[in-house]
Design an enzyme around this catalytic site. Structure first.
Site, PDB file in Angstrom:
ATOM      1  N   ASP A  18       0.862  -1.176   0.000  1.00 54.68           N
ATOM      2  CA  ASP A  18       0.000   0.000   0.000  1.00 54.68           C
ATOM      3  C   ASP A  18       0.899   1.228   0.000  1.00 54.68           C
ATOM      4  O   ASP A  18       2.086   1.142   0.317  1.00 54.68           O
ATOM      5  CB  ASP A  18      -0.900  -0.008   1.256  1.00 54.68           C
ATOM      6  CG  ASP A  18      -1.773   1.233   1.331  1.00 54.68           C
ATOM      7  OD1 ASP A  18      -2.448   1.544   0.332  1.00 54.68           O
ATOM      8  OD2 ASP A  18      -1.749   1.932   2.365  1.00 54.68           O
ATOM      9  N   SER A  19       0.298   2.372  -0.279  1.00 56.89           N
ATOM     10  CA  SER A  19       1.049   3.620  -0.221  1.00 56.89           C
ATOM     11  C   SER A  19       1.507   3.951   1.199  1.00 56.89           C
ATOM     12  O   SER A  19       2.426   4.732   1.376  1.00 56.89           O
ATOM     13  CB  SER A  19       0.165   4.755  -0.741  1.00 56.89           C
ATOM     14  OG  SER A  19      -1.042   4.802   0.003  1.00 56.89           O
ATOM     15  N   CYS A  81      -3.693  -0.879  -2.155  1.00 58.41           N
ATOM     16  CA  CYS A  81      -3.934   0.547  -2.390  1.00 58.41           C
ATOM     17  C   CYS A  81      -4.833   0.724  -3.622  1.00 58.41           C
ATOM     18  O   CYS A  81      -4.509   0.245  -4.712  1.00 58.41           O
ATOM     19  CB  CYS A  81      -2.588   1.229  -2.621  1.00 58.41           C
ATOM     20  SG  CYS A  81      -2.720   2.975  -2.983  1.00 58.41           S
ATOM     21  N   GLU A 160      -6.500   9.093   9.203  1.00 58.95           N
ATOM     22  CA  GLU A 160      -5.148   9.009   9.773  1.00 58.95           C
ATOM     23  C   GLU A 160      -5.069   9.750  11.099  1.00 58.95           C
ATOM     24  O   GLU A 160      -4.370   9.344  12.014  1.00 58.95           O
ATOM     25  CB  GLU A 160      -4.123   9.586   8.796  1.00 58.95           C
ATOM     26  CG  GLU A 160      -4.082   8.803   7.518  1.00 58.95           C
ATOM     27  CD  GLU A 160      -2.677   8.500   7.010  1.00 58.95           C
ATOM     28  OE1 GLU A 160      -1.712   9.054   7.548  1.00 58.95           O
ATOM     29  OE2 GLU A 160      -2.581   7.700   6.063  1.00 58.95           O
ATOM     30  N   CYS A 192     -11.230   3.091  -1.098  1.00 59.14           N
ATOM     31  CA  CYS A 192      -9.966   3.582  -0.529  1.00 59.14           C
ATOM     32  C   CYS A 192      -9.692   2.807   0.755  1.00 59.14           C
ATOM     33  O   CYS A 192     -10.620   2.492   1.506  1.00 59.14           O
ATOM     34  CB  CYS A 192     -10.079   5.080  -0.230  1.00 59.14           C
ATOM     35  SG  CYS A 192      -8.624   5.760   0.596  1.00 59.14           S
ATOM     36  N   HIS A 194      -8.629   3.724   3.487  1.00 60.46           N
ATOM     37  CA  HIS A 194      -8.921   4.417   4.751  1.00 60.46           C
ATOM     38  C   HIS A 194     -10.401   4.460   5.108  1.00 60.46           C
ATOM     39  O   HIS A 194     -10.758   4.711   6.248  1.00 60.46           O
ATOM     40  CB  HIS A 194      -8.414   5.857   4.667  1.00 60.46           C
ATOM     41  CG  HIS A 194      -6.926   5.979   4.708  1.00 60.46           C
ATOM     42  ND1 HIS A 194      -6.092   5.289   3.855  1.00 60.46           N
ATOM     43  CD2 HIS A 194      -6.121   6.710   5.514  1.00 60.46           C
ATOM     44  CE1 HIS A 194      -4.838   5.601   4.127  1.00 60.46           C
ATOM     45  NE2 HIS A 194      -4.832   6.459   5.124  1.00 60.46           N
TER      46      HIS A 194
END
Ligand code: DGL
Length: 284
Positions: A18-19, A81, A160, A192, A194
């Site tokens: 993932d990023s 990702c 985050e 996504c 997140h």
């Protein structure tokens, strides 16, 4: 060009990249669904975010990340990702001999199956939505579903920062999601890494009539099916996980635990640039 590896070992780990740390939502789902599988996770925390970058840069980063995992002898690569899956999946699939699975197709299948009004929403980073990868994946399944796709980039820093609920998260969610409710969407794809963390606020804003599709679960299910199909399921268990990050940022362990649902344990700093991986094999 494909790498030069021989047939994968079924007891080798699954590679996931993932990023950053968001892809730990996919690791969490993989561990739940496939507890016998070992996992090597790479988070490119030194270069995150990918979702604001050009497709060309994301493709370069994704190839370097995948080469790092290939160099660790993984039997399959999961691109956790969405921004990287949207920009780079076909290229990665051509490049590597091991199966490469992205998050786009499993999510697209699930959202098409979930809608009854034939109106679906897709949210993701600016790069993911700009690529139209989800529209393409949904269109390859059906022409009879209306698709409303919208970038919702502020959800990434909110997740985050741990601002998962409360006034700010709710205000952002209302601003982003009002059009989905107005248009009568009944299934929303969380495109996504997140966004699964924001499910409570998203579902409160959209109400009970909208089903939320968490791609991490769908991707873990697809990974299990692909391993079965290729006779690559682990013969011994339980699997363990190894975590590599390209930068050990001040908050990686706190934020990582939020995404993984438990502490990460040992984390190793990794370098993924092309010259550092010259021994990993396969760079054209
Ligand atoms: N992992 C990214 C994604 O799923 C979100 C964070 C970023 O922009 O890199 O698209």
């Amino acid at each position: 060009m494909r790498d030069a590896s021989t047939a994968p070992d079924r007891d080798a780990p699954i590679g996931v990249f993932d990023s950053g740390i968001g892809g730990l939502t996919v690791v969490r789902a993989l561990r739940r669904r496939l507890p016998d599988e070992g996992i090597v996770y790479l988070g490119d925390t030194a270069r995150v975010p990918y979702g604001t970058k050009s497709a060309e840069t994301i493709r370069r980063f994704a190839l370097e990340d995948a080469l790092f995992l290939a160099g660790r002898g993984v039997k399959m690569i999961v691109v956790a990702c969405h921004s990287a899956s949207s920009a780079a999946l076909p290229e990665l699939q051509r490049h590597f001999a091991v199966p490469v699975l992205g998050v786009v197709e499993p999510g697209a299948r699930a959202v098409v199956a979930a809608t009854t009004r034939r109106k679906v929403g897709v949210i993701g980073t600016t790069a993911t939505i700009g690529s139209a990868a989800y529209e393409t994946a949904i269109r390859s399944l059906t022409d009879e579903v209306e698709i409303l796709a919208k970038p919702t980039p502020l959800f990434v820093p909110l997740a985050e920062e741990g601002w998962l609920d409360g006034d700010v998260a709710e205000g952002v969610a209302r601003r982003y999601l009002a059009s989905f409710a107005e248009e009568g969407v009944d299934a929303l794809l969380l495109g996504c890494t997140h966004f699964p963390l924001l499910v409570p606020v998203i579902s409160r804003v959209l109400g009970p009539g909208v089903r939320l599709i968490d791609s991490s679960d769908e991707t873990a299910a697809a990974a299990g099916a692909l391993l079965e199909k290729r006779s690559l399921t682990a013969t011994k268990g339980p699997g363990s996980s190894r975590f590599y990050l390209t930068d050990l940022t001040p908050s990686f362990d706190k934020v990582g635990a939020r995404f993984l649902g438990e502490p990460l344990g040992d984390v190793v700093r990794a370098s993924v640039t092309a010259c550092d991986n010259s021994s990993a094999g396969g760079r054209p």
